[in-house]
Scaffold this active site. Structure first.
Site, PDB file in Angstrom:
ATOM      1  N   HIS A 274     -18.757 -17.725  -4.728  1.00 23.52           N
ATOM      2  CA  HIS A 274     -18.727 -18.346  -3.398  1.00 23.52           C
ATOM      3  C   HIS A 274     -17.650 -19.424  -3.345  1.00 23.52           C
ATOM      4  CE1 HIS A 274     -23.227 -17.288  -3.272  1.00 23.52           C
ATOM      5  NE2 HIS A 274     -22.647 -16.504  -2.367  1.00 23.52           N
TER       6      HIS A 274
ATOM      7  N   LYS B   7     -35.051 -12.573   3.905  1.00 20.29           N
ATOM      8  CA  LYS B   7     -34.983 -12.936   2.483  1.00 20.29           C
ATOM      9  C   LYS B   7     -36.015 -14.003   2.163  1.00 20.29           C
ATOM     10  CE  LYS B   7     -30.104 -11.884   1.748  1.00 20.29           C
ATOM     11  NZ  LYS B   7     -28.830 -12.379   1.209  1.00 20.29           N
TER      12      LYS B   7
ATOM     13  N   ARG C  52     -16.789  -8.491  -2.876  1.00 21.67           N
ATOM     14  CA  ARG C  52     -16.760  -8.364  -4.331  1.00 21.67           C
ATOM     15  C   ARG C  52     -16.251  -7.003  -4.762  1.00 21.67           C
ATOM     16  NH1 ARG C  52     -22.908 -10.105  -4.889  1.00 21.67           N
ATOM     17  NH2 ARG C  52     -22.834  -8.669  -3.155  1.00 21.67           N
TER      18      ARG C  52
ATOM     19  N   SER D 108     -25.888 -14.206  -6.224  1.00 21.04           N
ATOM     20  CA  SER D 108     -26.934 -15.217  -6.375  1.00 21.04           C
ATOM     21  C   SER D 108     -28.181 -14.614  -7.012  1.00 21.04           C
ATOM     22  CB  SER D 108     -27.279 -15.822  -5.012  1.00 21.04           C
ATOM     23  OG  SER D 108     -26.192 -16.527  -4.495  1.00 21.04           O
TER      24      SER D 108
END
Length: 161
Positions: free
Chosen positions: A18, A42, A91, A129
């Site tokens: 990040h 989430k 990514r 994460s």
């Protein structure tokens, strides 16, 4: 008025991946808002306020970064801070399909806000994460994945469980 961008995410917790995107975005835009999403789908480890404080701590040396949170539509938040751009980190190719759907929807909602994709540094292409939390949960080494303050916050969270 300079160019303003928004860099959204759940940041639960913020990682070096990040930070790579944030630092590079801050070089391109005059003002960069790093905004913590409150995603009801989430189940975060850190509260929104805890995530904001961690992000503020690790971005304190980047003068044109502001940290905030929001609920609702990202394009509405972007408009509220006069942002003309959204920055999204990628990514791998697998991220692109999902990000393309979100970007297309954002264009329908507000075609004046552009989305810019920044490929993460190769050394962070595997990093998420979720992976960091899993490794931290079992006392694995995460010092190369997250800043020290985040590492300590994770240890504190998992020692209390």
């Amino acid at each position: 008025m300079g160019a303003i961008a928004v860099c959204p995410g759940s940041f639960d917790p913020i990682t070096y991946g990040h930070l790579d995107i944030i630092k590079r975005g801050a070089k391109v835009f005059d003002q960069l808002y790093v905004v913590v999403l409150n995603n009801s789908a989430k189940h975060p480890l850190f509260s929104v306020n805890e995530r904001i404080e961690l992000i503020k701590e690790v971005t304190k040396d980047i003068p044109n970064v502001k940290v905030d949170s929001f609920q609702g539509l990202l394009v509405d938040y972007a408009k509220s801070v006069n942002a003309s751009a959204i920055i999204r980190g990628l990514r791998a190719v697998s991220d692109f399909e999902y990000e393309m759907q979100i970007t297309s929807m954002n264009r329908v909602l507000n075609d004046e806000i552009e989305t810019f994709f920044i490929m993460t540094n190769n050394q962070y292409s595997f990093l998420s994460s979720s992976i960091v939390k899993e490794v931290a949960k079992y006392n694995g080494k995460i010092s190369e994945l997250v800043p020290y303050s985040v590492e300590m916050a994770l240890k504190e969270k998992f020692e209390g469980k």
